[in-house]
Design an enzyme around this catalytic site. Structure first.
Site, PDB file in Angstrom:
ATOM      1  N   HIS A   7      24.758   3.042   2.039  1.00 29.32           N
ATOM      2  CA  HIS A   7      24.149   2.741   3.334  1.00 29.32           C
ATOM      3  C   HIS A   7      22.699   3.190   3.393  1.00 29.32           C
ATOM      4  O   HIS A   7      22.251   4.009   2.609  1.00 29.32           O
ATOM      5  CB  HIS A   7      24.932   3.358   4.497  1.00 29.32           C
ATOM      6  CG  HIS A   7      24.965   4.860   4.514  1.00 29.32           C
ATOM      7  ND1 HIS A   7      25.973   5.599   3.954  1.00 29.32           N
ATOM      8  CD2 HIS A   7      24.110   5.776   5.051  1.00 29.32           C
ATOM      9  CE1 HIS A   7      25.746   6.882   4.134  1.00 29.32           C
ATOM     10  NE2 HIS A   7      24.618   7.019   4.799  1.00 29.32           N
ATOM     11  N   HIS A  79      17.411   8.188   5.569  1.00 25.65           N
ATOM     12  CA  HIS A  79      17.812   8.416   4.180  1.00 25.65           C
ATOM     13  C   HIS A  79      18.517   7.205   3.593  1.00 25.65           C
ATOM     14  O   HIS A  79      18.908   6.287   4.308  1.00 25.65           O
ATOM     15  CB  HIS A  79      18.700   9.670   4.043  1.00 25.65           C
ATOM     16  CG  HIS A  79      20.049   9.570   4.675  1.00 25.65           C
ATOM     17  ND1 HIS A  79      20.307   9.977   5.963  1.00 25.65           N
ATOM     18  CD2 HIS A  79      21.240   9.105   4.192  1.00 25.65           C
ATOM     19  CE1 HIS A  79      21.588   9.776   6.240  1.00 25.65           C
ATOM     20  NE2 HIS A  79      22.174   9.248   5.190  1.00 25.65           N
ATOM     21  N   GLU A 130      21.059  10.766  -0.139  1.00 32.83           N
ATOM     22  CA  GLU A 130      22.419  11.272   0.014  1.00 32.83           C
ATOM     23  C   GLU A 130      23.243  10.708  -1.139  1.00 32.83           C
ATOM     24  O   GLU A 130      23.167   9.525  -1.436  1.00 32.83           O
ATOM     25  CB  GLU A 130      23.015  10.825   1.347  1.00 32.83           C
ATOM     26  CG  GLU A 130      24.442  11.288   1.560  1.00 32.83           C
ATOM     27  CD  GLU A 130      25.054  10.801   2.868  1.00 32.83           C
ATOM     28  OE1 GLU A 130      26.089  11.361   3.264  1.00 32.83           O
ATOM     29  OE2 GLU A 130      24.518   9.854   3.486  1.00 32.83           O
TER      30      GLU A 130
END
Length: 134
Positions: A7, A79, A130
């Protein structure tokens, strides 16, 4: 080591209006809000055919994204999340290569119920990364 893009996260001041834009204007499927107190955010996921967009809203004044949202009051990309097969092996390899893992360096449970880690943006061309266990 790096897997697919899971994502792209966008930090927003309020989930309601941001969610409505994706749902109503773009016709996207969006999840219900999910508070993540251990991460200091509430999230909504926008489902796309090849990845997701994660909308993040600060959960309380002590949220780790509160300052980011204050600097970006209309919202901004926060992010990128990539999947990895083995998060501990990925962490160890990255640390050996000089990358900085944020926090204590131990995975936390993320919004998908899987272990996640964050990598310092200065080590990745200014992007907060991440990693999520696939």
């Amino acid at each position: 080591m790096i897997g697919r893009l899971n994502h792209v996260a966008i930090a927003v001041p309020e989930l309601g209006p941001a969610t409505a834009k994706y749902r109503d204007a773009l016709g996207a499927e969006v999840s219900a809000p999910q508070p993540l107190p251990e991460h200091g955010v509430t999230v909504v996921f926008v489902t796309l055919p090849n990845a997701k967009v994660e909308l993040l809203e600060p959960l309380g004044e002590a949220s780790p994204i509160a300052d980011f949202v204050a600097r970006n009051p209309k919202g901004a990309i926060h992010h990128l999340c990539y999947e990895v097969d083995d998060i501990l092996a990925a962490r160890d390899r990255l640390k050996a290569a000089g990358a900085r893992v944020l926090g204590a360096g131990e995975p936390k449970t993320g919004a998908h119920g899987k272990p996640v880690l964050f990598l310092h943006p200065n080590d990745f061309s200014g992007a907060l990364i991440e990693l999520e266990q696939a």
